[in-house]
Structures are given as C-alpha cells and as structure tokens.
Design a protein around this motif. Structure first.
Motif, PDB file in Angstrom:
ATOM      1  N   ILE A  60       0.826  -1.211   0.000  1.00  0.00           N
ATOM      2  CA  ILE A  60       0.000   0.000   0.000  1.00  0.00           C
ATOM      3  C   ILE A  60       0.858   1.259   0.000  1.00  0.00           C
ATOM      4  O   ILE A  60       0.561   2.225  -0.712  1.00  0.00           O
ATOM      5  CB  ILE A  60      -0.954  -0.014   1.205  1.00  0.00           C
ATOM      6  CG1 ILE A  60      -2.000  -1.129   1.027  1.00  0.00           C
ATOM      7  CG2 ILE A  60      -1.640   1.337   1.385  1.00  0.00           C
ATOM      8  CD1 ILE A  60      -2.927  -1.292   2.210  1.00  0.00           C
ATOM      9  N   ILE A  61       1.943   1.253   0.764  1.00  0.00           N
ATOM     10  CA  ILE A  61       2.733   2.480   0.894  1.00  0.00           C
ATOM     11  C   ILE A  61       3.739   2.663  -0.239  1.00  0.00           C
ATOM     12  O   ILE A  61       4.234   3.773  -0.451  1.00  0.00           O
ATOM     13  CB  ILE A  61       3.454   2.537   2.253  1.00  0.00           C
ATOM     14  CG1 ILE A  61       4.469   1.403   2.386  1.00  0.00           C
ATOM     15  CG2 ILE A  61       2.463   2.495   3.388  1.00  0.00           C
ATOM     16  CD1 ILE A  61       5.324   1.499   3.629  1.00  0.00           C
ATOM     17  N   ILE A  62       4.073   1.597  -0.984  1.00  0.00           N
ATOM     18  CA  ILE A  62       5.061   1.747  -2.058  1.00  0.00           C
ATOM     19  C   ILE A  62       4.438   1.728  -3.451  1.00  0.00           C
ATOM     20  O   ILE A  62       5.106   2.117  -4.414  1.00  0.00           O
ATOM     21  CB  ILE A  62       6.148   0.647  -1.981  1.00  0.00           C
ATOM     22  CG1 ILE A  62       5.545  -0.741  -2.264  1.00  0.00           C
ATOM     23  CG2 ILE A  62       6.854   0.686  -0.643  1.00  0.00           C
ATOM     24  CD1 ILE A  62       6.584  -1.843  -2.307  1.00  0.00           C
ATOM     25  N   THR A  63       3.175   1.324  -3.573  1.00  0.00           N
ATOM     26  CA  THR A  63       2.544   1.311  -4.893  1.00  0.00           C
ATOM     27  C   THR A  63       2.532   2.683  -5.556  1.00  0.00           C
ATOM     28  O   THR A  63       2.710   2.771  -6.788  1.00  0.00           O
ATOM     29  CB  THR A  63       1.108   0.752  -4.778  1.00  0.00           C
ATOM     30  OG1 THR A  63       1.162  -0.625  -4.392  1.00  0.00           O
ATOM     31  CG2 THR A  63       0.376   0.861  -6.104  1.00  0.00           C
ATOM     32  N   PRO A  64       2.331   3.804  -4.820  1.00  0.00           N
ATOM     33  CA  PRO A  64       2.371   5.111  -5.500  1.00  0.00           C
ATOM     34  C   PRO A  64       3.680   5.384  -6.232  1.00  0.00           C
ATOM     35  O   PRO A  64       3.672   6.048  -7.282  1.00  0.00           O
ATOM     36  CB  PRO A  64       2.167   6.098  -4.341  1.00  0.00           C
ATOM     37  CG  PRO A  64       1.405   5.340  -3.321  1.00  0.00           C
ATOM     38  CD  PRO A  64       1.926   3.932  -3.407  1.00  0.00           C
ATOM     39  N   PHE A  65       4.808   4.887  -5.717  1.00  0.00           N
ATOM     40  CA  PHE A  65       6.084   5.128  -6.385  1.00  0.00           C
ATOM     41  C   PHE A  65       6.145   4.391  -7.722  1.00  0.00           C
ATOM     42  O   PHE A  65       6.625   4.933  -8.724  1.00  0.00           O
ATOM     43  CB  PHE A  65       7.235   4.696  -5.466  1.00  0.00           C
ATOM     44  CG  PHE A  65       7.290   5.439  -4.174  1.00  0.00           C
ATOM     45  CD1 PHE A  65       7.816   6.718  -4.109  1.00  0.00           C
ATOM     46  CD2 PHE A  65       6.805   4.868  -3.011  1.00  0.00           C
ATOM     47  CE1 PHE A  65       7.868   7.413  -2.914  1.00  0.00           C
ATOM     48  CE2 PHE A  65       6.843   5.545  -1.804  1.00  0.00           C
ATOM     49  CZ  PHE A  65       7.372   6.824  -1.753  1.00  0.00           C
TER      50      PHE A  65
ATOM     51  N   ARG B 181       3.606   6.115 -10.183  1.00  0.00           N
ATOM     52  CA  ARG B 181       4.035   7.407 -10.713  1.00  0.00           C
ATOM     53  C   ARG B 181       5.012   7.240 -11.861  1.00  0.00           C
ATOM     54  O   ARG B 181       4.900   7.909 -12.895  1.00  0.00           O
ATOM     55  CB  ARG B 181       4.669   8.231  -9.588  1.00  0.00           C
ATOM     56  CG  ARG B 181       4.987   9.662  -9.966  1.00  0.00           C
ATOM     57  CD  ARG B 181       5.398  10.463  -8.745  1.00  0.00           C
ATOM     58  NE  ARG B 181       5.607  11.865  -9.069  1.00  0.00           N
ATOM     59  CZ  ARG B 181       6.775  12.388  -9.402  1.00  0.00           C
ATOM     60  NH1 ARG B 181       7.834  11.615  -9.449  1.00  0.00           N
ATOM     61  NH2 ARG B 181       6.886  13.667  -9.678  1.00  0.00           N
ATOM     62  N   LEU B 182       5.978   6.355 -11.726  1.00  0.00           N
ATOM     63  CA  LEU B 182       6.975   6.188 -12.763  1.00  0.00           C
ATOM     64  C   LEU B 182       6.412   5.476 -13.985  1.00  0.00           C
ATOM     65  O   LEU B 182       6.699   5.862 -15.118  1.00  0.00           O
ATOM     66  CB  LEU B 182       8.194   5.438 -12.214  1.00  0.00           C
ATOM     67  CG  LEU B 182       9.318   6.337 -11.678  1.00  0.00           C
ATOM     68  CD1 LEU B 182       8.854   7.096 -10.441  1.00  0.00           C
ATOM     69  CD2 LEU B 182      10.556   5.521 -11.354  1.00  0.00           C
ATOM     70  N   VAL B 183       5.615   4.425 -13.754  1.00  0.00           N
ATOM     71  CA  VAL B 183       5.041   3.710 -14.893  1.00  0.00           C
ATOM     72  C   VAL B 183       4.060   4.603 -15.637  1.00  0.00           C
ATOM     73  O   VAL B 183       4.029   4.616 -16.877  1.00  0.00           O
ATOM     74  CB  VAL B 183       4.345   2.414 -14.416  1.00  0.00           C
ATOM     75  CG1 VAL B 183       3.674   1.715 -15.598  1.00  0.00           C
ATOM     76  CG2 VAL B 183       5.358   1.478 -13.771  1.00  0.00           C
ATOM     77  N   LEU B 184       3.255   5.368 -14.917  1.00  0.00           N
ATOM     78  CA  LEU B 184       2.299   6.267 -15.550  1.00  0.00           C
ATOM     79  C   LEU B 184       3.008   7.341 -16.360  1.00  0.00           C
ATOM     80  O   LEU B 184       2.539   7.720 -17.443  1.00  0.00           O
ATOM     81  CB  LEU B 184       1.405   6.903 -14.484  1.00  0.00           C
ATOM     82  CG  LEU B 184       0.255   7.782 -14.986  1.00  0.00           C
ATOM     83  CD1 LEU B 184      -0.659   6.991 -15.916  1.00  0.00           C
ATOM     84  CD2 LEU B 184      -0.528   8.348 -13.815  1.00  0.00           C
ATOM     85  N   ALA B 185       4.137   7.840 -15.852  1.00  0.00           N
ATOM     86  CA  ALA B 185       4.908   8.826 -16.607  1.00  0.00           C
ATOM     87  C   ALA B 185       5.415   8.228 -17.913  1.00  0.00           C
ATOM     88  O   ALA B 185       5.388   8.887 -18.962  1.00  0.00           O
ATOM     89  CB  ALA B 185       6.075   9.333 -15.766  1.00  0.00           C
ATOM     90  N   SER B 186       5.874   6.980 -17.870  1.00  0.00           N
ATOM     91  CA  SER B 186       6.355   6.325 -19.085  1.00  0.00           C
ATOM     92  C   SER B 186       5.219   6.083 -20.077  1.00  0.00           C
ATOM     93  O   SER B 186       5.371   6.295 -21.279  1.00  0.00           O
ATOM     94  CB  SER B 186       7.032   4.992 -18.744  1.00  0.00           C
ATOM     95  OG  SER B 186       8.202   5.198 -18.000  1.00  0.00           O
ATOM     96  N   VAL B 187       4.068   5.640 -19.570  1.00  0.00           N
ATOM     97  CA  VAL B 187       2.924   5.361 -20.444  1.00  0.00           C
ATOM     98  C   VAL B 187       2.408   6.649 -21.080  1.00  0.00           C
ATOM     99  O   VAL B 187       2.121   6.691 -22.290  1.00  0.00           O
ATOM    100  CB  VAL B 187       1.797   4.667 -19.651  1.00  0.00           C
ATOM    101  CG1 VAL B 187       0.532   4.564 -20.488  1.00  0.00           C
ATOM    102  CG2 VAL B 187       2.246   3.290 -19.202  1.00  0.00           C
TER     103      VAL B 187
ATOM    104  N   ILE C   2      11.619  15.675 -10.684  1.00  0.00           N
ATOM    105  CA  ILE C   2      10.862  16.773 -11.308  1.00  0.00           C
ATOM    106  C   ILE C   2       9.651  16.284 -12.071  1.00  0.00           C
ATOM    107  O   ILE C   2       8.858  17.058 -12.585  1.00  0.00           O
ATOM    108  CB  ILE C   2      11.764  17.597 -12.236  1.00  0.00           C
ATOM    109  CG1 ILE C   2      12.214  16.773 -13.453  1.00  0.00           C
ATOM    110  CG2 ILE C   2      12.945  18.148 -11.504  1.00  0.00           C
ATOM    111  CD1 ILE C   2      13.058  17.561 -14.452  1.00  0.00           C
ATOM    112  N   GLY C   3       9.529  14.920 -12.166  1.00  0.00           N
ATOM    113  CA  GLY C   3       8.320  14.374 -12.769  1.00  0.00           C
ATOM    114  C   GLY C   3       8.234  14.551 -14.266  1.00  0.00           C
ATOM    115  O   GLY C   3       7.140  14.556 -14.836  1.00  0.00           O
ATOM    116  N   SER C   4       9.344  14.728 -14.959  1.00  0.00           N
ATOM    117  CA  SER C   4       9.307  14.885 -16.412  1.00  0.00           C
ATOM    118  C   SER C   4       9.133  13.561 -17.085  1.00  0.00           C
ATOM    119  O   SER C   4       9.423  12.501 -16.549  1.00  0.00           O
ATOM    120  CB  SER C   4      10.615  15.544 -16.892  1.00  0.00           C
ATOM    121  OG  SER C   4      11.713  14.732 -16.613  1.00  0.00           O
ATOM    122  N   HIS C   5       8.626  13.575 -18.335  1.00  0.00           N
ATOM    123  CA  HIS C   5       8.426  12.376 -19.110  1.00  0.00           C
ATOM    124  C   HIS C   5       9.654  12.072 -19.962  1.00  0.00           C
ATOM    125  O   HIS C   5       9.632  11.137 -20.701  1.00  0.00           O
ATOM    126  CB  HIS C   5       7.210  12.543 -20.016  1.00  0.00           C
ATOM    127  CG  HIS C   5       5.944  12.788 -19.228  1.00  0.00           C
ATOM    128  ND1 HIS C   5       5.807  12.440 -17.909  1.00  0.00           N
ATOM    129  CD2 HIS C   5       4.769  13.354 -19.603  1.00  0.00           C
ATOM    130  CE1 HIS C   5       4.585  12.766 -17.498  1.00  0.00           C
ATOM    131  NE2 HIS C   5       3.945  13.328 -18.500  1.00  0.00           N
TER     132      HIS C   5
END
Length: 264
Positions: free
Chosen positions: A139-144, A147-153, A261-264
């Motif tokens: 539960i606590i690590i799924t957001p990490f 976030r990265l997989v969603l940025a790639s997609v 920085i959350g860039s794609h």
C-alpha cells in the motif's frame, strides 16, 4: 542559460554538506576499532563489520527485509502496471478518482498508517503474519511504482504501436514487442524505487512486525535503544551502501531527475 552566482553556489554547497555530513560520519565511525562511538579514531578497522556475523538477529532481519521488499515491490508492480496502462491510455468515468486512490498513501503519514494497520490486523487476527506485512508495504510503495510507470505510459509515442497493429500485429504482440520495451525504464525504475522504500521503511513497520517478521530497520532501532557500540554504525553503513548502490542503478536505468521533477 544564466549561470548561478557565487552566493548561490556557496549556499547549495553548504546544503549538500549539511545533508551528507551525518552519513559520512556514520560511515567513518563504522570503521573504528574503538569500543564506543568515537570520532576521530586511532585507525580503520573492519572489526564491527565482522561482529555483525556473530549477531544472528541482524542477519535474519536483513533476510526478512530483502524478502519483504522483493515481494511487495513485485506485487505492487503487478497491480500498478495495468492500472497505469488504463489511466494513461484510456478515458473513462472515475479515471481521476482511480489515479488519486493509487497515489493517496503519499499524503498519509506513516505513523497514521502504522496505527491503522495495527488496529486492522488485530481485528482480523492477522497480527504477525508475513503475508499481511507484505500487503501493508504494498500500500505504501505502490504510488512510487504508479508514478513512474504512468509517466512512461503517458509520454510514449503511440504511433509506433498503431503502425504495428496496422501491419497485422495483434494487441498482445504489439504490447510485448512495442509497448513493453518503450515503458520498460519506468517499470524497472518504479520497481527499484519501491524496493528501496520498502527495505528502508521503519515508522509503519514498527507497528505491524512480529518477533518472526522483524525487518532490518526495526531491528536497528531496537538495538540502538539498548546499546551504543559501533556495530550500529557498521550496520547503518551497510544500509547506506546498499541504498546508494540501488539509487545509482536507478539513476542509470531511469534517471533521478525524471523522478524528482516528474518529467516524461
């Protein structure tokens, strides 16, 4: 691009030194031959690193942490990957709610989560279960991972995928041969970041571990309350080395700047 001035560079240098100083001191103290935590020392020694091998509780806690981090990171990836594909590629009612639900553990303090998990596990009789400990870490690590997989997609060029489908490739072949390789850096980076966070988690784990499932951070915390010998520093130094190595690997695979920085 405007260059930083002398004052800005000096300020950044001081901040970096302030952040790194405790870690450097811990590593230096770990190599002391003395009986207590002292700096400077009379020389360098591996005495307290060898002492770890004579303390089986640290070895078992380390193995527990490795098994826990690997299991929770892998299961988090299995959960976050299809969710990220759906959120990043499709438009459907509740899309933003689903995205917020997966990222919501980031805004809840670990202390609050630990107390909530402790109460929940006590209610269902799951206290001390390694399986439920994995679920809590998920539960606590799924957001990490999310976030990265969603940025790639979100950042991938879907025209290549469409071209493959127009040439006769079915959806599974297109995903396996085109989509998966394109988002693989995000998948790998997300898994590594989740592994690191699970391995280093302390605050929440204190509430939900049992004598059979104590993790290395919890064992270190317990030992630090009982003793002040340098073995605590040697274990901490090993954790620093492992975490730093994982972060370097993460930077090579995905790029830490893209995470920060959350860039794609």
């Amino acid at each position: 691009m405007r260059k930083n001035g002398l004052i800005a560079l000096s300020f950044h240098t001081l901040v970096i030194l302030f952040v790194l100083a405790p870690l450097v001191i811990i590593v230096l103290v770990a190599f002391t031959p003395e009986q207590t935590l002292t700096l400077p020392t009379r020389g360098l020694s591996l005495r307290w690193f060898r002492a770890i091998l004579d303390y089986p509780d640290f070895i078992s806690a380390f193995l527990n942490s490795i098994k826990l981090a690997f299991s929770s990171a892998t299961l988090s990836l299995a959960l976050a990957l299809p969710a990220a594909l759906a959120i990043g590629r499709e438009r459907f009612p509740g899309r933003e709610f689903l995205n917020g639900l997966f990222l919501s553990p980031l805004v809840i303090p670990s202390l609050v989560l630990g107390i909530a998990f402790l109460r929940f596990f006590a209610m269902i009789g799951a206290t001390g279960s390694f399986t439920w400990l994995v679920a809590a870490h998920m539960i606590i690590i799924t957001p990490f991972v999310m976030r990265l997989v969603l940025a790639s997609v979100s950042g991938m060029d879907r025209s290549i995928e469409h071209a493959a489908q127009s040439l006769g490739a079915d959806r599974w072949t297109s995903f396996r041969r085109i989509t998966l390789p394109m988002i693989l850096p995000g998948i790998t980076g997300g898994w590594l970041l989740a592994f690191i966070n699970s391995f280093d988690e302390l605050t929440m784990s204190i509430f939900v571990t049992s004598p059979q499932t104590i993790t290395l951070p919890v064992r270190m915390y317990m030992y630090a309350t009982e003793s002040i010998d340098p073995m605590m520093a040697s274990v901490s130094a090993l954790v620093i080395f492992v975490t730093a190595g994982a972060m370097i690997l993460l930077d090579r695979v995905y790029g830490l700047n893209r995470i920060l920085i959350g860039s794609h």
